[in-house]
Design a protein around this motif. Structure first.
Motif, PDB file in Angstrom:
ATOM      1  N   THR A  40       0.832  -1.205   0.000  1.00 16.17           N
ATOM      2  CA  THR A  40       0.000   0.000   0.000  1.00 16.17           C
ATOM      3  C   THR A  40       0.863   1.250   0.000  1.00 16.17           C
ATOM      4  O   THR A  40       0.607   2.202  -0.748  1.00 16.17           O
ATOM      5  CB  THR A  40      -0.928   0.011   1.232  1.00 16.17           C
ATOM      6  N   VAL A  43       2.307   1.972  -3.322  1.00 10.41           N
ATOM      7  CA  VAL A  43       1.310   2.545  -4.232  1.00 10.41           C
ATOM      8  C   VAL A  43       1.103   4.015  -3.930  1.00 10.41           C
ATOM      9  O   VAL A  43       1.135   4.874  -4.822  1.00 10.41           O
ATOM     10  CB  VAL A  43      -0.028   1.770  -4.122  1.00 10.41           C
ATOM     11  N   ARG A  46       3.782   6.189  -5.017  1.00 13.68           N
ATOM     12  CA  ARG A  46       3.923   6.194  -6.467  1.00 13.68           C
ATOM     13  C   ARG A  46       5.159   5.459  -6.961  1.00 13.68           C
ATOM     14  O   ARG A  46       5.775   5.821  -7.953  1.00 13.68           O
ATOM     15  CB  ARG A  46       3.893   7.632  -7.002  1.00 13.68           C
ATOM     16  N   PRO A  50      -0.187   1.428 -11.565  1.00 14.88           N
ATOM     17  CA  PRO A  50      -1.338   0.588 -11.917  1.00 14.88           C
ATOM     18  C   PRO A  50      -0.948  -0.453 -12.960  1.00 14.88           C
ATOM     19  O   PRO A  50      -0.223  -0.163 -13.915  1.00 14.88           O
ATOM     20  CB  PRO A  50      -2.346   1.594 -12.489  1.00 14.88           C
ATOM     21  N   LEU A  82      -7.205  -2.432  -4.028  1.00 14.25           N
ATOM     22  CA  LEU A  82      -5.896  -1.951  -4.464  1.00 14.25           C
ATOM     23  C   LEU A  82      -5.195  -2.964  -5.356  1.00 14.25           C
ATOM     24  O   LEU A  82      -4.256  -2.609  -6.083  1.00 14.25           O
ATOM     25  CB  LEU A  82      -5.002  -1.654  -3.256  1.00 14.25           C
ATOM     26  N   VAL A  93      -1.393  -4.658  -9.435  1.00 15.35           N
ATOM     27  CA  VAL A  93      -1.877  -3.400  -8.872  1.00 15.35           C
ATOM     28  C   VAL A  93      -3.103  -2.978  -9.681  1.00 15.35           C
ATOM     29  O   VAL A  93      -3.099  -3.043 -10.918  1.00 15.35           O
ATOM     30  CB  VAL A  93      -0.789  -2.307  -8.936  1.00 15.35           C
ATOM     31  N   ARG A  95      -6.244  -1.207 -11.611  1.00 16.68           N
ATOM     32  CA  ARG A  95      -6.390  -0.132 -12.602  1.00 16.68           C
ATOM     33  C   ARG A  95      -7.825   0.375 -12.492  1.00 16.68           C
ATOM     34  O   ARG A  95      -8.720  -0.144 -13.154  1.00 16.68           O
ATOM     35  CB  ARG A  95      -6.105  -0.652 -14.015  1.00 16.68           C
ATOM     36  N   SER A 179      -5.535   5.799  -0.543  1.00 15.90           N
ATOM     37  CA  SER A 179      -4.716   4.857  -1.305  1.00 15.90           C
ATOM     38  C   SER A 179      -5.297   4.679  -2.704  1.00 15.90           C
ATOM     39  O   SER A 179      -4.567   4.668  -3.704  1.00 15.90           O
ATOM     40  CB  SER A 179      -4.657   3.506  -0.582  1.00 15.90           C
ATOM     41  N   ARG A 180      -6.609   4.546  -2.777  1.00 18.46           N
ATOM     42  CA  ARG A 180      -7.260   4.410  -4.083  1.00 18.46           C
ATOM     43  C   ARG A 180      -7.147   5.705  -4.880  1.00 18.46           C
ATOM     44  O   ARG A 180      -6.972   5.686  -6.106  1.00 18.46           O
ATOM     45  CB  ARG A 180      -8.715   3.996  -3.890  1.00 18.46           C
ATOM     46  N   SER A 182      -4.637   7.716  -4.797  1.00 19.70           N
ATOM     47  CA  SER A 182      -3.274   7.740  -5.335  1.00 19.70           C
ATOM     48  C   SER A 182      -3.174   6.913  -6.613  1.00 19.70           C
ATOM     49  O   SER A 182      -2.528   7.320  -7.584  1.00 19.70           O
ATOM     50  CB  SER A 182      -2.281   7.218  -4.296  1.00 19.70           C
ATOM     51  N   LEU A 183      -3.801   5.737  -6.602  1.00 21.36           N
ATOM     52  CA  LEU A 183      -3.831   4.910  -7.812  1.00 21.36           C
ATOM     53  C   LEU A 183      -4.513   5.645  -8.953  1.00 21.36           C
ATOM     54  O   LEU A 183      -4.055   5.622 -10.100  1.00 21.36           O
ATOM     55  CB  LEU A 183      -4.601   3.617  -7.529  1.00 21.36           C
TER      56      LEU A 183
END
Length: 257
Positions: A40, A43, A46, A50, A82, A93, A95, A179-180, A182-183
């Motif tokens: 996590t 992710v 960065r 993804p 995630l 990871v 998408r 966290s999501r 950031s993705l």
């Protein structure tokens, strides 16, 4: 992403999560959780993009554990959206889709607007000082172009606000949503700069220090809205005719347009 790059990303995240443990983070730290936390963190900061394949054996080798524990961590991250588990292909990871991205920001708007309204009514001078210290750390990370540090600090700002309300459930919900986010920012190429986010955080804290709930809510809504608006969330054209035939109208025949 190569195996060497995945190894570096996860090992760096291990160091970051261990620093959080040393600082008194309330997260659970059994081995399965430690693996999930490291992925996590990679992710959020960065270092894992993804679509990156998360090879079970490689992760097991990094942590010196069995693949069973790695699989448990990946299953947990799959429930948190995630990680995507694909039959016969393994773990990747996630998408996030455009619709999921929009829903994440919609939920953040609802939760965080209510959060700052409550906090504006109860915030203490000591809590304001804590937020000012966090803002200073953000500013320093932005100033020295510390991408990893500023990314983590800018996300943590929102969790700090939740913890100041004494609501650990809300803090955990926001941790998962951030966290999501950031993705989503990675996948849809956010153009919202760290400097802009930091300035917006300062304005939110100023409003909270004044106990101005309406201003704090408006500023938080504007901040989250700005982050979302700076994402490239417009779906690509799927219709072949629309994609291949230029639109009619002024300038349509101009090859420089």
């Amino acid at each position: 992403m190569s195996e060497d790059t995945l190894t570096v990303a996860v090992e760096t995240a291990i160091d970051a999560t261990d620093d959080l443990v040393a600082a008194g983070s309330p997260a659970r730290h059994n081995m399965t959780q430690r693996i999930a936390d490291a992925i996590t963190t990679a992710v959020v900061e960065r270092r894992l993009m993804p679509g990156t394949k998360l090879a079970e054996q490689q992760i097991a080798d990094i942590f010196k554990v069995s693949r069973t524990l790695v699989r448990q961590a990946l299953n947990q991250l799959s429930r948190d959206r995630l990680v995507t588990l694909e039959p016969a292909r393994g773990a990747f990871v996630a998408r996030p889709s455009v619709e999921e991205a929009r829903q994440v920001f919609e939920v953040r708007q609802m939760l965080e607007s209510s959060m700052v309204r409550q906090l504006a009514a109860s915030i203490t001078d000591e809590q304001v000082a804590q937020l000012r210290a966090h803002l200073q750390a953000e500013r320093e990370a932005v100033g020295r172009t510390d991408v990893t540090g500023r990314t983590r600090l800018l996300a943590d700002f929102h969790v700090v606000l939740a913890r100041q309300l004494g609501n650990e459930v809300l803090a955990q919900l926001l941790t998962d949503l951030l966290s999501r986010s950031s993705l989503i920012s990675l996948m849809y190429q956010s153009s919202h700069s760290a400097e802009h986010s930091q300035d917006e955080h300062v304005a939110i804290v100023d409003a909270l220090a004044r106990h101005d709930a309406d201003a704090a809510v408006a500023l938080m809504a504007g901040h989250i809205g700005n982050v979302e608006r700076n994402l490239r969330l417009n779906p690509r054209i799927n219709d072949l005719a629309t994609a291949l035939v230029p639109p009619a109208g002024p300038g349509a025949d101009d090859p420089a347009t």
